[in-house]
Design a protein around this motif. Structure first.
Motif, mmCIF file in Angstrom:
data_model
loop_
_atom_site.group_PDB
_atom_site.id
_atom_site.type_symbol
_atom_site.label_atom_id
_atom_site.label_comp_id
_atom_site.label_asym_id
_atom_site.label_seq_id
_atom_site.Cartn_x
_atom_site.Cartn_y
_atom_site.Cartn_z
ATOM 1 N N VAL A 129 21.924 38.064 25.953
ATOM 2 C CA VAL A 129 21.581 36.759 26.167
ATOM 3 C C VAL A 129 20.356 36.310 25.378
ATOM 4 C CG1 VAL A 129 21.741 35.081 28.017
ATOM 5 C CG2 VAL A 129 22.929 37.133 28.316
ATOM 6 N N GLU A 130 20.790 35.419 24.528
ATOM 7 C CA GLU A 130 19.738 34.583 23.658
ATOM 8 C C GLU A 130 19.201 33.347 24.491
ATOM 9 O OE1 GLU A 130 22.600 36.109 20.292
ATOM 10 O OE2 GLU A 130 22.645 35.112 22.350
ATOM 11 N N SER A 131 18.136 33.116 24.389
ATOM 12 C CA SER A 131 17.560 31.811 24.791
ATOM 13 C C SER A 131 16.457 31.333 24.187
ATOM 14 C CB SER A 131 17.256 31.875 26.397
ATOM 15 O OG SER A 131 16.086 32.875 26.612
ATOM 16 N N GLY A 132 15.961 30.032 24.098
ATOM 17 C CA GLY A 132 14.771 29.517 23.422
ATOM 18 C C GLY A 132 15.179 28.609 22.358
ATOM 19 N N GLY A 133 16.391 28.528 21.962
ATOM 20 C CA GLY A 133 16.623 27.656 20.645
ATOM 21 C C GLY A 133 16.444 26.400 21.119
ATOM 22 N N ALA A 146 18.808 42.130 27.156
ATOM 23 C CA ALA A 146 19.729 43.093 27.141
ATOM 24 C C ALA A 146 20.128 43.650 28.798
ATOM 25 C CB ALA A 146 19.640 44.218 26.224
ATOM 26 N N SER A 147 21.488 43.820 28.952
ATOM 27 C CA SER A 147 21.711 44.374 30.449
ATOM 28 C C SER A 147 22.974 45.354 30.110
ATOM 29 C CB SER A 147 21.885 43.379 31.040
ATOM 30 O OG SER A 147 23.024 42.532 30.929
ATOM 31 N N GLY A 148 23.276 46.057 30.939
ATOM 32 C CA GLY A 148 24.365 47.143 31.073
ATOM 33 C C GLY A 148 24.215 48.274 30.437
ATOM 34 N N ARG A 149 24.844 49.014 29.780
ATOM 35 C CA ARG A 149 24.668 50.579 29.348
ATOM 36 C C ARG A 149 23.353 50.616 28.240
ATOM 37 N NH1 ARG A 149 28.781 54.031 31.108
ATOM 38 N NH2 ARG A 149 30.327 53.024 32.105
ATOM 39 N N THR A 150 22.270 50.126 28.602
ATOM 40 C CA THR A 150 21.282 49.783 27.472
ATOM 41 C C THR A 150 20.533 51.325 27.117
ATOM 42 O OG1 THR A 150 19.421 49.539 28.998
ATOM 43 C CG2 THR A 150 20.785 47.551 27.872
ATOM 44 N N TRP A 151 20.848 52.513 27.895
ATOM 45 C CA TRP A 151 20.185 53.398 27.702
ATOM 46 C C TRP A 151 20.477 54.352 26.289
ATOM 47 C CZ3 TRP A 151 23.498 52.994 31.683
ATOM 48 C CH2 TRP A 151 24.613 53.661 31.629
ATOM 49 N N LYS A 152 21.749 53.792 25.844
ATOM 50 C CA LYS A 152 21.947 54.287 24.592
ATOM 51 C C LYS A 152 21.558 53.549 23.489
ATOM 52 C CE LYS A 152 26.153 56.039 23.839
ATOM 53 N NZ LYS A 152 27.651 56.335 23.940
#
Length: 126
Positions: free
Chosen positions: A5-9, A24-30
């Motif tokens: 999810v981007e933000s700031g634009g 980043a969220s979810g399966r971020t370990w990979k």
């Protein structure tokens, strides 16, 4: 799956600075590499900057070195793009990307990333 999810634009004046965020969220370990790409209207997507989550390694588009800076938070799940002295030519949709494999270097091709955010619009007026 990894969700980005981007933000700031937003709309800014030429010469101003802006910081984009990508969470980043979810399966971020990979996930090892995260990057920013941008796409201006009628143009191809181009690499802006990238960073490895578990190492101090960054890559930048040559034309943006010195004005743009990429960084990450303590756990690497959020990356930032600091953009200084913005120019009208920086107007584009900025996308966050993440890969799903161990990386020794930051991929600079879009094909090196499996996950993409929806993008955030940056508009620089002259």
């Amino acid at each position: 799956q990894v969700r980005l999810v981007e933000s700031g634009g937003r709309l800014v004046q030429a010469g101003e600075s802006l910081r984009l965020s990508c969470a980043a969220s979810g399966r971020t370990w990979k996930n090892d590499a995260m990057a920013w790409f941008r796409q201006a209207a009628g143009q191809e997507r181009e690499f802006v900057a990238g960073i490895l989550r578990r190492a101090d390694s960054t890559e930048y588009a040559d034309s943006l070195k010195g004005r743009f800076s990429i960084s990450k938070n303590w756990d690497g799940n959020t990356v930032y793009l600091q953009m200084n002295n913005l120019e009208p030519e920086d107007t584009a949709v900025y996308y966050c990307a993440a890969n799903n494999k161990v990386s020794l270097r930051v991929p600079i091709a879009g094909s090196g990333y499996e996950y993409w955010g929806q993008g955030t619009q940056v508009t620089v007026s002259s």
